[in-house]
Design a protein around this motif. Structure first.
Motif, PDB file in Angstrom:
ATOM      1  N   ALA A  31      43.920  26.011 -15.566  1.00 29.93           N
ATOM      2  CA  ALA A  31      44.234  25.652 -14.179  1.00 29.93           C
ATOM      3  C   ALA A  31      42.956  25.450 -13.376  1.00 29.93           C
ATOM      4  CB  ALA A  31      45.102  26.731 -13.549  1.00 29.93           C
ATOM      5  N   ARG A  32      41.996  26.368 -13.526  1.00 26.13           N
ATOM      6  CA  ARG A  32      40.745  26.245 -12.776  1.00 26.13           C
ATOM      7  C   ARG A  32      39.953  25.006 -13.216  1.00 26.13           C
ATOM      8  NH1 ARG A  32      40.522  31.571 -14.130  1.00 26.13           N
ATOM      9  NH2 ARG A  32      38.635  31.311 -15.409  1.00 26.13           N
ATOM     10  N   THR A  80      53.392  23.076 -15.288  1.00 22.19           N
ATOM     11  CA  THR A  80      52.785  24.000 -14.342  1.00 22.19           C
ATOM     12  C   THR A  80      53.524  25.325 -14.296  1.00 22.19           C
ATOM     13  OG1 THR A  80      54.092  22.985 -12.580  1.00 22.19           O
ATOM     14  CG2 THR A  80      51.840  22.175 -12.885  1.00 22.19           C
ATOM     15  N   ASN A  94      45.703  30.966 -12.124  1.00 20.67           N
ATOM     16  CA  ASN A  94      44.278  31.286 -12.177  1.00 20.67           C
ATOM     17  C   ASN A  94      43.750  31.295 -13.605  1.00 20.67           C
ATOM     18  OD1 ASN A  94      41.923  31.863 -10.644  1.00 20.67           O
ATOM     19  ND2 ASN A  94      42.015  34.016 -11.291  1.00 20.67           N
ATOM     20  N   CYS A 118      41.271  22.144 -14.423  1.00 11.17           N
ATOM     21  CA  CYS A 118      41.958  20.965 -13.886  1.00 11.17           C
ATOM     22  C   CYS A 118      41.707  20.799 -12.392  1.00 11.17           C
ATOM     23  CB  CYS A 118      43.460  21.071 -14.162  1.00 11.17           C
ATOM     24  SG  CYS A 118      43.907  20.951 -15.912  1.00 11.17           S
ATOM     25  N   GLN A 119      41.496  21.910 -11.706  1.00 14.05           N
ATOM     26  CA  GLN A 119      41.283  21.863 -10.259  1.00 14.05           C
ATOM     27  C   GLN A 119      39.806  21.899  -9.881  1.00 14.05           C
ATOM     28  OE1 GLN A 119      43.555  25.199  -8.821  1.00 14.05           O
ATOM     29  NE2 GLN A 119      45.507  24.352  -9.521  1.00 14.05           N
ATOM     30  N   ASN A 120      38.940  21.824 -10.906  1.00 10.51           N
ATOM     31  CA  ASN A 120      37.488  21.827 -10.671  1.00 10.51           C
ATOM     32  C   ASN A 120      37.034  23.083  -9.939  1.00 10.51           C
ATOM     33  OD1 ASN A 120      34.977  20.653 -11.066  1.00 10.51           O
ATOM     34  ND2 ASN A 120      35.010  19.559  -9.111  1.00 10.51           N
ATOM     35  N   ARG A 121      37.647  24.214 -10.307  1.00 10.04           N
ATOM     36  CA  ARG A 121      37.276  25.494  -9.683  1.00 10.04           C
ATOM     37  C   ARG A 121      36.590  26.428 -10.680  1.00 10.04           C
ATOM     38  NH1 ARG A 121      40.890  28.881  -8.534  1.00 10.04           N
ATOM     39  NH2 ARG A 121      42.688  28.014  -9.647  1.00 10.04           N
TER      40      ARG A 121
END
Length: 252
Positions: free
Chosen positions: A15-16, A5, A11, A18-21
């Motif tokens: 990362a997005r 990490t 952002n 993996c975070q479902n964003r």
């Protein structure tokens, strides 16, 4: 100690994701960017083809049993370790096994009846041969060498060593056995016409004049392994056609 990490921007697309964003539009863009959208399209075609297939309890049980045997899974702990190593949840694993069984059923039901005729069409390419080959740049030299071998003046294998200029490997110029779709079509046709141990007249392939001696011919047999291969080839042809049709139908 630096962690993963610490090296990923908060952002970033990874990362997005993996975070479902991440947006659907960006996901499609990434699939296109990395050349893997065609694989997604392929899997969606498969889902459409197998959606109506219903498996029996016996088929599902047999599928799990075969999978566990193949991957040496003998306990819940073994399965948990396998899932962790392959980054799968249990529901994802169960979906994978059932989907594979449905696809296998679809292949058999759709293409098994077409195997015999397909094999007959392909047999001339599926036959295998092993052979010795000598190539020179001069037609007159090739003709002279052929006559010398025919008259017993020289040994063909010695000529191969002599004219290979150090390129002969540990097989001393023996090629194959491989399917007759592998060599040049002119050479493949000549091999089909020869008898075991027979030497061919010189033939021209590009800038080379080739003399070949058939060592052994292996006619293709429609055994179970060949049946499964034929089904897979028919399926692959079918899915490529369906993909092309789908892409054209929904092009903007």
């Amino acid at each position: 100690m630096e962690t993963i990490t610490d090296t990923i921007e908060l952002n970033s697309p990874l990362a997005r994701l993996c975070q479902n964003r991440i947006s659907g539009e960006e996901v499609v863009g990434l699939l296109q960017k990395y050349g893997i959208i065609s694989q997604l399209q392929r899997e969606l075609v498969v889902d459409t083809a197998i959606e109506s297939i219903e498996l029996t309890a016996e088929e599902i049980f047999g599928g799990y049993k075969a999978f566990y045997q193949q991957h040496q899974i003998n306990s819940d702990e073994d399965r948990a370790n396998w899932l962790e190593c392959n980054h799968l949840t249990l529901p994802q694993f169960e979906h994978f096994v059932v989907r594979t069984l449905k696809l296998d059923r679809f292949k058999r039901e759709t293409f098994a009846s077409k195997v015999d005729s397909y094999f007959l069409q392909r047999k001339s390419q599926l036959d295998r041969a092993s052979y010795y080959v000598l190539g020179v740049k001069s037609f007159h030299l090739a003709q002279e060498l052929f006559l010398q071998v025919q008259d017993g003046e020289v040994d063909f294998l010695e000529l191969i060593k002599q004219y290979s200029k150090g390129q002969a490997d540990e097989t001393n110029g023996l090629k194959g056995p491989h399917e007759l779709s592998v060599p040049h079509p002119i050479l493949a046709d000549r091999l089909r016409s020869l008898k075991q141990g027979q030497l061919s007249l010189p033939l021209q392939i590009a800038n080379w004049f080739i003399i070949v001696r058939l060592e052994k011919y292996f006619p293709a047999q429609l055994d179970e392994k060949m049946r499964m291969r034929s089904i897979d080839e028919l399926y692959e042809s079918w899915i490529q056609t369906r993909l092309n049709q789908s892409i054209k139908a929904f092009e903007i």
